[in-house]
Design a protein around this motif. Structure first.
Motif, mmCIF file in Angstrom:
data_model
loop_
_atom_site.group_PDB
_atom_site.id
_atom_site.type_symbol
_atom_site.label_atom_id
_atom_site.label_comp_id
_atom_site.label_asym_id
_atom_site.label_seq_id
_atom_site.Cartn_x
_atom_site.Cartn_y
_atom_site.Cartn_z
ATOM 1 N N LYS A 4 0.850 -1.183 0.000
ATOM 2 C CA LYS A 4 0.000 0.000 0.000
ATOM 3 C C LYS A 4 0.894 1.244 0.000
ATOM 4 N N TRP A 5 1.039 1.843 -1.161
ATOM 5 C CA TRP A 5 1.921 3.001 -1.285
ATOM 6 C C TRP A 5 1.191 4.279 -0.888
ATOM 7 N N ASP A 6 1.799 5.054 0.017
ATOM 8 C CA ASP A 6 1.292 6.389 0.338
ATOM 9 C C ASP A 6 2.148 7.381 -0.447
ATOM 10 N N ILE A 17 11.708 4.664 -7.165
ATOM 11 C CA ILE A 17 12.061 3.373 -6.549
ATOM 12 C C ILE A 17 10.810 2.505 -6.409
ATOM 13 N N ALA A 18 9.720 3.118 -5.960
ATOM 14 C CA ALA A 18 8.459 2.387 -5.800
ATOM 15 C C ALA A 18 7.981 1.853 -7.145
ATOM 16 N N ASP A 19 8.115 2.668 -8.177
ATOM 17 C CA ASP A 19 7.720 2.245 -9.527
ATOM 18 C C ASP A 19 8.566 1.074 -10.000
ATOM 19 N N PHE A 20 9.862 1.130 -9.698
ATOM 20 C CA PHE A 20 10.789 0.046 -10.064
ATOM 21 C C PHE A 20 10.364 -1.257 -9.395
ATOM 22 N N ILE A 21 9.986 -1.173 -8.116
ATOM 23 C CA ILE A 21 9.572 -2.357 -7.361
ATOM 24 C C ILE A 21 8.290 -2.950 -7.945
ATOM 25 N N GLU A 22 7.324 -2.076 -8.247
ATOM 26 C CA GLU A 22 6.054 -2.557 -8.796
ATOM 27 C C GLU A 22 6.255 -3.225 -10.154
ATOM 28 N N LYS A 23 7.103 -2.636 -10.983
ATOM 29 C CA LYS A 23 7.319 -3.181 -12.326
ATOM 30 C C LYS A 23 8.067 -4.510 -12.294
ATOM 31 N N ASN A 24 8.952 -4.664 -11.315
ATOM 32 C CA ASN A 24 9.767 -5.884 -11.254
ATOM 33 C C ASN A 24 9.159 -6.977 -10.378
#
Length: 280
Positions: A4-6, A17-24
């Motif tokens: 759950k990203w705030d 960084i959050a985008d990188f984690i979601e994509k990978n």
């Protein structure tokens, strides 16, 4: 990945960084902080601060949480595989054959043949071969010891975990080789074995199912074996194939010694076949 990203609490760099984690997805488990930082063009310090900002102590605790999520549990790996079988209307053996063919091809494509030959020579000539085969790799370690002992190699399977490993560690010499199975991530025992290698100068050979991991910069010889996708049932067919090739390669290098030992084995079986008949 159920995070759950705030977004309101994230800086521009942290959003990347959050985008990188979601994509990978779960593949993030195979990365180091340095590799993530390099991929995104940010500093290691930025990556380190990020974990606390999203509620974790560090990257290690983040990884541990992701591993505990349903997608990477043994139950859901099996469910995912069974779902694929149903969707494709396959028999179980058809699905397994298709899956393992792909894993074998991918394993061979990643194999450095020259390094593989060097590792075979190293094991053929070492004083003693130590094998670290934790968890699901235990059977592969037993297979190696059973086959290679016939060729006259001095082999020891290391204790699975804990302080017992020190009892073996104290006997390591620079003429030895330590063979490590490192599936998914580096455990504490493997970390100790690799660190101690810097002090004693023995060689290390690693078989891992990670293309990107802490093993890459730690072992002398690192070989990749595909066991399937992270969220699927993990097959040991490709790792077994790789190990069988090591065994055959060593047998070929030690041909005279191997044949002599196998001949002796046959003689013993023949001599005592009545007292100790082979199980059928």
């Amino acid at each position: 990945m159920d995070i759950k990203w705030d977004v309101s609490k994230l800086t521009a760099s942290q959003k990347r960084i959050a985008d990188f984690i979601e994509k990978n997805g779960e593949h993030v488990l195979y990365y180091t902080e340095t590799e993530i930082a390099k991929s995104l063009g940010v500093s290691n310090a930025t990556i380190s601060r990020f974990w606390k900002n999203i509620g974790f102590d560090n990257f290690k605790s983040f990884k541990a949480t992701i591993k505990d999520q349903e997608m990477v549990s043994p139950e859901n790996k099996l469910k995912n595989s069974l779902l694929q079988i149903q969707q494709k209307k396959l028999q179980v053996h058809e699905h397994l054959l298709s899956m393992t063919k792909s894993q074998l091809v991918n394993t061979l494509e990643s194999l450095d043949v020259e390094k593989f030959k060097e590792a075979i020579t190293l094991m053929s000539q070492c004083r003693r071969l130590y094998i670290h085969a934790p968890s699901s790799a235990e059977g592969l370690g037993i297979l190696m010891k059973h086959r290679l002992a016939r060729f006259g190699l001095d082999i020891e399977i290391l204790p699975k975990s804990g302080h017992e490993i020190f009892e073996s560690l104290m006997h390591f010499r620079k003429e030895d080789v330590v063979f490590i199975f490192g599936f998914v991530s580096m455990n504490r025992e493997a970390s100790v074995l690799l660190d101690y290698a810097k002090k004693v100068n023995y060689k290390t050979i690693i078989v891992t199912d990670c293309l990107i991991s802490d093993f890459q910069d730690s072992g002398d010889y690192v070989f990749y074996s595909n066991r399937g996708e992270l969220g699927e049932f993990h097959s040991m067919i490709a790792p077994t194939f790789l190990i069988e090739n090591f065994i055959l390669g060593i047998g070929q290098q030690l041909e005279k010694q191997s044949l002599r030992n196998l001949e002796k084995l046959s003689e013993l079986r023949q001599q005592y076949k009545d007292q100790l008949p082979r199980l059928k």
